[in-house]
Design a protein around this motif. Structure first.
Motif, PDB file in Angstrom:
ATOM      1  N   SER A 142       0.827  -1.199   0.000  1.00 14.26           N
ATOM      2  CA  SER A 142       0.000   0.000   0.000  1.00 14.26           C
ATOM      3  C   SER A 142       0.871   1.263   0.000  1.00 14.26           C
ATOM      4  CB  SER A 142      -0.909  -0.018   1.238  1.00 14.26           C
ATOM      5  OG  SER A 142      -1.697   1.122   1.246  1.00 14.26           O
ATOM      6  N   THR A 200       2.402   1.722  -3.464  1.00 15.38           N
ATOM      7  CA  THR A 200       1.362   2.142  -4.423  1.00 15.38           C
ATOM      8  C   THR A 200       1.170   3.654  -4.388  1.00 15.38           C
ATOM      9  OG1 THR A 200       0.221   0.024  -4.132  1.00 15.38           O
ATOM     10  CG2 THR A 200      -1.071   1.796  -5.096  1.00 15.38           C
ATOM     11  N   ASN A 201       1.414   4.256  -3.224  1.00 18.33           N
ATOM     12  CA  ASN A 201       1.192   5.692  -3.066  1.00 18.33           C
ATOM     13  C   ASN A 201       2.398   6.560  -3.388  1.00 18.33           C
ATOM     14  OD1 ASN A 201      -1.582   6.606  -1.900  1.00 18.33           O
ATOM     15  ND2 ASN A 201      -1.176   4.541  -1.156  1.00 18.33           N
ATOM     16  N   VAL A 203       2.760   3.232 -11.511  1.00 16.87           N
ATOM     17  CA  VAL A 203       1.603   2.975 -12.380  1.00 16.87           C
ATOM     18  C   VAL A 203       1.168   1.514 -12.358  1.00 16.87           C
ATOM     19  CG1 VAL A 203       2.038   4.915 -13.936  1.00 16.87           C
ATOM     20  CG2 VAL A 203       3.069   2.691 -14.431  1.00 16.87           C
ATOM     21  N   ARG A 204       1.870   0.663 -11.637  1.00 10.82           N
ATOM     22  CA  ARG A 204       1.462  -0.745 -11.568  1.00 10.82           C
ATOM     23  C   ARG A 204       2.058  -1.359 -10.309  1.00 10.82           C
ATOM     24  NH1 ARG A 204       0.478  -5.383 -15.137  1.00 10.82           N
ATOM     25  NH2 ARG A 204       0.218  -3.931 -16.844  1.00 10.82           N
ATOM     26  N   VAL A 205       1.240  -2.138  -9.605  1.00  6.93           N
ATOM     27  CA  VAL A 205       1.721  -2.849  -8.419  1.00  6.93           C
ATOM     28  C   VAL A 205       1.165  -4.260  -8.463  1.00  6.93           C
ATOM     29  CG1 VAL A 205       1.650  -2.968  -5.904  1.00  6.93           C
ATOM     30  CG2 VAL A 205       1.847  -0.753  -7.015  1.00  6.93           C
ATOM     31  N   GLU A 230       0.336  12.071   4.691  1.00  2.62           N
ATOM     32  CA  GLU A 230      -1.125  12.034   4.508  1.00  2.62           C
ATOM     33  C   GLU A 230      -1.719  10.690   4.923  1.00  2.62           C
ATOM     34  OE1 GLU A 230      -1.554  13.167   0.443  1.00  2.62           O
ATOM     35  OE2 GLU A 230      -1.261  15.293   0.869  1.00  2.62           O
ATOM     36  N   MET A 287      -6.172  -3.581   0.829  1.00  3.79           N
ATOM     37  CA  MET A 287      -6.989  -2.530   0.224  1.00  3.79           C
ATOM     38  C   MET A 287      -6.123  -1.649  -0.677  1.00  3.79           C
ATOM     39  SD  MET A 287      -9.523   0.108   2.150  1.00  3.79           S
ATOM     40  CE  MET A 287      -8.394   1.466   2.439  1.00  3.79           C
ATOM     41  N   ILE A 288      -6.581  -1.449  -1.918  1.00  2.00           N
ATOM     42  CA  ILE A 288      -5.808  -0.624  -2.848  1.00  2.00           C
ATOM     43  C   ILE A 288      -6.142   0.853  -2.622  1.00  2.00           C
ATOM     44  CG2 ILE A 288      -5.395  -0.123  -5.276  1.00  2.00           C
ATOM     45  CD1 ILE A 288      -6.333  -3.038  -5.820  1.00  2.00           C
ATOM     46  N   ARG A 289      -5.099   1.649  -2.549  1.00  4.49           N
ATOM     47  CA  ARG A 289      -5.318   3.067  -2.295  1.00  4.49           C
ATOM     48  C   ARG A 289      -4.140   3.840  -2.881  1.00  4.49           C
ATOM     49  NH1 ARG A 289      -5.259   5.535   3.770  1.00  4.49           N
ATOM     50  NH2 ARG A 289      -6.767   7.196   3.482  1.00  4.49           N
ATOM     51  N   ASN A 290      -4.416   4.776  -3.761  1.00  2.00           N
ATOM     52  CA  ASN A 290      -3.354   5.626  -4.280  1.00  2.00           C
ATOM     53  C   ASN A 290      -3.847   7.065  -4.195  1.00  2.00           C
ATOM     54  OD1 ASN A 290      -1.491   7.092  -5.776  1.00  2.00           O
ATOM     55  ND2 ASN A 290      -1.059   5.382  -7.126  1.00  2.00           N
ATOM     56  N   MET A 291      -3.200   7.846  -3.340  1.00  3.54           N
ATOM     57  CA  MET A 291      -3.675   9.199  -3.042  1.00  3.54           C
ATOM     58  C   MET A 291      -3.161  10.237  -4.041  1.00  3.54           C
ATOM     59  SD  MET A 291      -5.337   8.466  -0.310  1.00  3.54           S
ATOM     60  CE  MET A 291      -5.631   9.862   0.768  1.00  3.54           C
ATOM     61  N   ASN A 292      -2.297   9.823  -4.974  1.00  7.15           N
ATOM     62  CA  ASN A 292      -1.653  10.796  -5.855  1.00  7.15           C
ATOM     63  C   ASN A 292      -2.425  10.994  -7.161  1.00  7.15           C
ATOM     64  OD1 ASN A 292       0.846  11.168  -4.287  1.00  7.15           O
ATOM     65  ND2 ASN A 292       1.019   8.976  -4.660  1.00  7.15           N
ATOM     66  N   TYR A 347      -2.019  11.800 -11.363  1.00  7.13           N
ATOM     67  CA  TYR A 347      -1.028  11.453 -12.385  1.00  7.13           C
ATOM     68  C   TYR A 347      -1.380  12.204 -13.667  1.00  7.13           C
ATOM     69  CZ  TYR A 347       2.208   8.625 -15.107  1.00  7.13           C
ATOM     70  OH  TYR A 347       3.258   8.218 -15.887  1.00  7.13           O
ATOM     71  N   TRP A 384      -2.771  -4.014  -9.089  1.00  9.65           N
ATOM     72  CA  TRP A 384      -3.384  -2.782  -9.585  1.00  9.65           C
ATOM     73  C   TRP A 384      -2.438  -2.170 -10.611  1.00  9.65           C
ATOM     74  CZ3 TRP A 384      -1.090   2.076  -9.312  1.00  9.65           C
ATOM     75  CH2 TRP A 384      -1.848   3.103  -9.898  1.00  9.65           C
ATOM     76  N   TYR A 385      -2.993  -1.642 -11.675  1.00  2.77           N
ATOM     77  CA  TYR A 385      -2.156  -0.892 -12.614  1.00  2.77           C
ATOM     78  C   TYR A 385      -2.992   0.208 -13.247  1.00  2.77           C
ATOM     79  CZ  TYR A 385      -4.151  -4.683 -15.492  1.00  2.77           C
ATOM     80  OH  TYR A 385      -4.987  -5.612 -16.068  1.00  2.77           O
ATOM     81  N   LEU A 386      -2.297   1.301 -13.619  1.00  2.00           N
ATOM     82  CA  LEU A 386      -2.997   2.464 -14.165  1.00  2.00           C
ATOM     83  C   LEU A 386      -3.239   2.303 -15.670  1.00  2.00           C
ATOM     84  CD1 LEU A 386      -4.149   5.286 -13.739  1.00  2.00           C
ATOM     85  CD2 LEU A 386      -1.836   6.215 -13.921  1.00  2.00           C
TER      86      LEU A 386
END
Lengths: 266, 257
Positions: free
Chosen positions: A26, A29-30, A35-37, A128, B1-6, B8, B177-179
């Motif tokens: 996690s 990922t932040n 762009v991928r995990v 954060e 839990m997947i969480r990305n606060m940023n 892009y 997860w991937y964007l």
């Protein structure tokens, strides 16, 4: 090898910060530019580092180590190697985290600014995430009346919590005379029985706006954004009440005004 | 839990910018994460699929780090699902000059979200409409029955990005997860079940694909899942064109012979 570093002060307990650092997928990922995990065969993360029109892309396989005060994230990619060391120092009311990022491999002579942005972005995300972790621990469901007392316009979620339990009862253009905000409140109160009113206004060009939360004639919180900046007061004592009244007196001119009232529930 | 606060950046030519605004998953979402996007042209911005209550804090913070929310001219809603509109009353306040843009079909439901929206709502006619943002145009592209009966995709002409609502949605497994889609064949397994069940009509899907091909989008950015770009845009449209969905698949299962 390029090294970049930063430090952040975090208003959260050491436990909250460590919880974020120990949840490695996690946390990674932040990071900015991730762009991928995947955690299928250990942790891998694809990071695209931008520089000018180019993107330096690599897939890193991460290993994580820690001791009493340091957390190390060692990422080996096909074309580069990236290591982040986070060192924690505890202060009375929070934690200071020192972050050092080292990078070697493809594009290292170009990527100085990007790597500085990356380490600063990681620090911001850590702050954060840890502060929201602390907030989640402190969250207790409250009735709509209680929520009003906790509204602080410097904390958008406190406002969101209030609005989520409210309904909009009026919207329209009002011209507020000099020092005339309470004339508007009096006019609104003529048609509304609710004790607690949330009133917001914005000028048509968006250059000035206000939000005020009232319990009867008492200001609980106020925000005013004008050409000279933002003033926010959460009223907790006489001095705050005096400052809130001063801010209210500055609000004048034509505003699109919305009025919300609490509707109960938890 | 997947969480990305940023956030892009997806596109930036100096004047016109498009951002993906992060993701986070609630316990109940089971891998179907919602994407929000911001389009900025000069001093005006459009927030695409603003999202529900629990993503509001992140989306507001990311938007505010790019533009003051008072510069948001449009809140673009593709349809009426709660994960798209549930935060509407919050954005009503935090983007006080923004107009709410949604299918004409759903305009009468907006007051149920506890806002007085008259004067701030633009109902999109069934055939679609153009919205001027700064010097650019965002087209509302009909996407009806995919899955909502009043559904729109939004096409940002300048960047070539098509915000495709639930079309292209994918449900990630817990460990991934991937964007951006990199392996289309592998990505299909995350999309197929969702499209077969949620999309109503094969005919509607094929009509949408035909229309979208004419637009020639460079990027397709759905409200859930990963973003398609480069050769994956064409692969995705080909895959959709060959797919049977909705009542065409499930009629017998639901109603018997």
């Amino acid at each position: 090898m390029k090294r970049k570093s930063t430090s952040v002060r975090i208003e959260a307990s050491r436990e909250a910060v460590e919880k974020v650092l120990k949840d490695v997928p996690s946390f990674v990922t932040n990071w900015p530019y991730v762009v991928r995990v995947s955690t299928r065969n250990g942790l891998t993360a694809e990071i695209m580092l931008p520089r000018f029109l180019f993107k330096f892309r690599d897939v890193y396989r991460f290993e994580h180590h820690s001791d009493y005060s340091s957390y190390i994230y060692d990422g080996r990619g096909e074309k580069s190697h990236l290591t982040l060391v986070v060192t924690l120092k505890q202060w009375q009311k929070g934690v200071e985290a020192a972050l050092e990022l080292s990078y070697s491999g493809r594009g290292e002579f170009w990527l100085g600014k990007t790597l500085q942005d990356l380490v600063e972005g990681i620090g911001k995300s850590l702050r954060e995430l840890a502060e929201s972790e602390q907030g989640a621990t402190n969250d207790i469901p409250q009735s709509s009346g209680d929520v009003a007392i906790h509204v602080d316009f410097s904390d958008p979620m406190s406002v969101a919590n209030f609005l989520a339990k409210s309904r909009m009862v009026h919207g329209g253009l009002h011209v507020i005379g000099n020092g005339g905000l309470f004339d508007l409140v009096g006019e609104l109160r003529g048609t509304m029985r609710d004790r607690i009113l949330y009133i917001s206004g914005v000028t048509s060009d968006g250059t000035s706006s206000f939000k005020v939360l009232l319990d009867g004639s008492r200001i609980l919180a106020i925000e005013y954004r004008g050409p000279e900046g933002v003033e926010v007061i959460k009223v907790e004592g006489d001095e705050d009440a005096r400052k809130a009244a001063e801010i209210a007196a500055k609000i004048s001119g034509p505003y699109m005004v919305n009025v919300w009232v609490p509707i109960g529930g938890v | 839990m997947i969480r990305n606060m940023n956030s892009y950046p997806l596109y930036d030519d100096g004047e016109h910018k498009v951002y993906w605004l992060g993701i986070e998953e609630s316990e109940e979402e089971r891998g179907i994460l919602t994407n929000q996007y911001l389009v900025v042209d000069g001093n005006e911005a459009a927030l695409v699929e603003p999202g529900g209550f629990f993503v509001f804090s992140r989306v507001l913070r990311n938007v505010s780090s790019i533009v003051p929310p008072t510069q948001i001219k449009y809140l673009l809603y593709s349809h009426q699902d709660p994960d798209v509109v549930a935060g509407l009353n919050l954005w009503f306040e935090y983007a006080p000059l923004a107009k709410l843009v949604i299918s004409d079909l759903w305009v009468r439901f907006i007051p149920h979200l506890a806002v007085l929206s008259a004067g701030r709502t633009i109902g999109i006619p069934d055939k679609g409409a153009d919205f001027k943002l700064g010097k650019s145009i965002i087209k509302a592209v009909p996407s009806h029955y995919l899955h909502s009966p009043g559904n729109f995709s939004f096409y940002d002409e300048k960047s070539g990005i098509l915000f495709s609502s639930d079309i292209g949605a994918a449900a990630f497994s817990k460990d991934e997860w991937y964007l951006f889609v990199e392996d289309f064949e592998d990505h299909i397994k995350h999309m197929e079940g969702f499209h077969r069940r949620y999309m109503s009509s094969t005919k509607a899907l094929r009509a949408w694909v035909r229309h979208v091909r004419k637009l020639k989008p460079k990027v397709i950015a759905p409200q859930h899942g990963a973003i398609f770009r480069d050769e994956h845009v064409g692969k995705f449209l080909d895959w959709l064109e060959s797919l049977e969905v909705g009542i065409d698949v499930f009629e017998k299962e639901f109603y018997g012979e």
